[in-house]
Write a protein that holds these residues in place. Structure first.
Motif, mmCIF file in Angstrom:
data_model
loop_
_atom_site.group_PDB
_atom_site.id
_atom_site.type_symbol
_atom_site.label_atom_id
_atom_site.label_comp_id
_atom_site.label_asym_id
_atom_site.label_seq_id
_atom_site.Cartn_x
_atom_site.Cartn_y
_atom_site.Cartn_z
ATOM 1 N N GLN A 289 0.821 -1.206 0.000
ATOM 2 C CA GLN A 289 0.000 0.000 0.000
ATOM 3 C C GLN A 289 0.859 1.261 0.000
ATOM 4 O O GLN A 289 0.579 2.208 -0.733
ATOM 5 N N ALA B 170 -0.567 4.954 -1.081
ATOM 6 C CA ALA B 170 -1.615 5.052 -0.071
ATOM 7 C C ALA B 170 -1.130 5.894 1.103
ATOM 8 O O ALA B 170 0.074 5.960 1.392
ATOM 9 N N THR C 286 -5.254 -0.658 7.821
ATOM 10 C CA THR C 286 -5.243 -1.970 7.182
ATOM 11 C C THR C 286 -4.453 -2.982 7.998
ATOM 12 O O THR C 286 -4.888 -4.120 8.207
ATOM 13 N N LEU D 52 -2.406 -3.171 -6.130
ATOM 14 C CA LEU D 52 -3.080 -2.569 -4.987
ATOM 15 C C LEU D 52 -4.503 -3.102 -4.843
ATOM 16 O O LEU D 52 -4.953 -3.415 -3.731
ATOM 17 N N GLU E 100 -6.054 -5.273 -1.731
ATOM 18 C CA GLU E 100 -7.256 -4.860 -1.016
ATOM 19 C C GLU E 100 -8.315 -5.960 -1.006
ATOM 20 O O GLU E 100 -9.028 -6.146 -0.013
ATOM 21 N N ALA F 196 -7.788 3.878 0.794
ATOM 22 C CA ALA F 196 -7.318 2.518 0.530
ATOM 23 C C ALA F 196 -7.568 1.701 1.785
ATOM 24 O O ALA F 196 -7.701 2.236 2.888
#
Length: 484
Positions: A61, A66, A74, A125, A129, A473
């Motif tokens: 990330q 991000a 996260t 990415l 996710e 994100a």
């Protein structure tokens, strides 16, 4: 014995083909002698595995642009999903540290990972996710998630490298159309941009610092167009400044403007300072390259006219369809150059068309460029924040791609022209400050738009509110529903 707050965490593992869910007691107890017993944690091997998994996810990330708040949330969601109830994450731009506290009877476990590369791969990415979403939903074990993450990070880019170069060339051609250039100028801008990308690719392989790569890119684009102008190879009426401005927009699009503002707003000041320093160095490199090429052209006697840096004619209402199409193409090409998925390309194109159309409409109604840019960016951030989550596309992709057509390429070139060719320091600095103001207005506007989308978007949890800022994100809520 006095019982404290009771809670339950969940730990997943896979045994054969069977996935089991185990409730880990997290009861905090205080005995008569004052000894405190913390939560019952998995074994040491599992703790190290989960922490390393969270670190590697955060690295992907961070390298994709991000914000630090997104990376922190996260990683906490991942560690919480696998039964590590109390972890601390520290992000300082070039490194990520995570520490798991295991009560008073066991030493804490801390580990660190250095972020060495910045690589915009939006497909990677999006895949990470999706993996995080499955982790927080309890659909995958830690060992399987680690193996899948390894396959994601080691997989090649979804498109060949020449596709990225062609996308950057198409982006420059579309920007030239936005600035009022014709077909010939668009083709010239595309060719110069493709040349810059290939040269910088070679320099990157030789590990040349980014400052010099940006300087070479600025000097190469300005120098090639000045040489064509001096030799008379450009058709009559062609303004080389528009092609130079288009190449500047392509270079500016790769800078992490949105991440700098997001980190500053969410309170990650150290990371924001690091990103701002990197952004400043790259911008100075670009400015140095363009200014050096302009001074060299003047020294060689190239007859650069003063109107080559003047503003293009203001848009007319009849130009809206063409400009919307060019804005959509610009955003889609940038997303393609950043290896975005097909779904992300379509959303980025819609964001670019929407943002540019709103900017042109506001300009027609008499609003200044700074105000129109900020309002258009807010709209991009708001719409992207509401729609992209539903379509499982990181809002960061929509935000960065959507503001690309609005980047101040022509004001940047005009300010440098006034400084180097016309020797008008006051006016030149004023123009450059305006260009910097437009860039910051775009970044701040898109972050504000994402923030305004929070009450509208469903699934807003306590985690997002606790981080006091927009999320572009990572998951919106942790695995532990107690935080909601």
């Amino acid at each position: 014995m006095r019982l404290g707050q009771r809670a339950r965490n969940v730990f997943w593992w896979r045994e054969g083909s069977h996935r089991a869910r185990v409730a880990l007691p997290t009861e905090v107890r205080t005995t008569g002698n004052g000894r405190v017993y913390g939560p019952e944690l998995p074994d040491d091997a599992t703790v190290h595995l989960v922490l390393d998994l969270a670190l590697r996810i955060g690295e992907v990330q961070m390298s994709s642009g991000a914000g630090a708040a997104d990376v922190t949330a996260t990683m906490l969601a991942v560690t919480n999903a696998y039964g590590l109830p109390r972890c601390e994450v520290d992000v300082i731009f070039t490194s990520i540290t995570v520490c798991c506290h295991r009560g008073t009877d066991a030493a804490p476990v801390a580990t660190l990972r250095v972020v060495r590369f910045r690589n915009h791969d939006y497909t990677r990415l999006a895949a990470v996710e999706d993996l995080v979403r499955r982790i927080t939903n309890g659909d995958i074990s830690a060992s399987d998630a680690y193996a899948e993450l390894d396959s994601i990070t080691t997989a090649p880019h979804p498109y060949p490298r020449w596709v990225s170069t062609a996308a950057l060339a198409g982006m420059a051609a579309a920007v030239s159309l936005l600035l009022g250039g014709g077909l010939v100028l668009s083709l010239l801008a595309a060719g110069v941009t493709a040349l810059i990308d290939r040269v910088n690719r070679v320099l990157h392989r030789r590990a040349l610092p980014l400052f010099f790569q940006y300087a070479v890119g600025g000097a190469l684009g300005t120098g090639v167009m000045s040489a064509l102008y001096a030799t008379g190879l450009l058709p009559t009426g062609i303004r080389p400044s528009l092609a130079i401005a288009a190449s500047i927009v392509v270079v500016l699009a790769g800078l992490s403007l949105v991440s700098v503002v997001q980190d500053a707003i969410t309170g990650f000041n150290v990371t924001a300072a690091g990103r701002a320093t990197e952004l400043a160095m790259m911008s100075v490199g670009l400015v140095t390259g363009v200014a050096l090429a302009l001074r060299t052209a003047v020294w060689l006697g190239v007859p650069i006219s003063a109107n080559s840096a003047s503003d293009p004619l203001p848009p007319m209402p009849s130009d809206l369809p063409l400009m919307a199409a060019a804005g959509a193409t610009t955003s889609a090409c940038f997303a393609l150059a950043s290896y975005a998925t097909l779904r992300a390309l379509l959303i980025a194109a819609a964001a670019g068309a929407t943002g540019l159309t709103s900017h042109v409409v506001l300009t027609l109604f008499g609003f200044e460029t700074l105000v129109a840019s900020a309002a258009a960016a807010i709209l991009i951030g708001f719409v992207g924040g509401v729609i992209s989550r539903r379509l499982r596309v990181p809002p960061l992709v929509v935000a960065v791609s959507g503001i690309t057509p609005l980047l101040p390429g022509l004001p940047t070139y005009r300010g440098l022209f006034q400084l180097t060719v016309q020797n008008d320091i006051g006016v030149g600095l004023s123009t450059l400050v305006l260009a910097a103001g437009v860039a910051m207005a775009l970044a701040a506007g898109v972050v504000l738009g994402e923030y305004l989308a929070q009450p509208v978007r469903t699934g807003l949890g306590r985690l997002e509110r606790r981080l006091a800022g927009p999320r572009m994100a990572g998951p919106l809520r942790p695995a532990d529903r107690r935080l909601e």
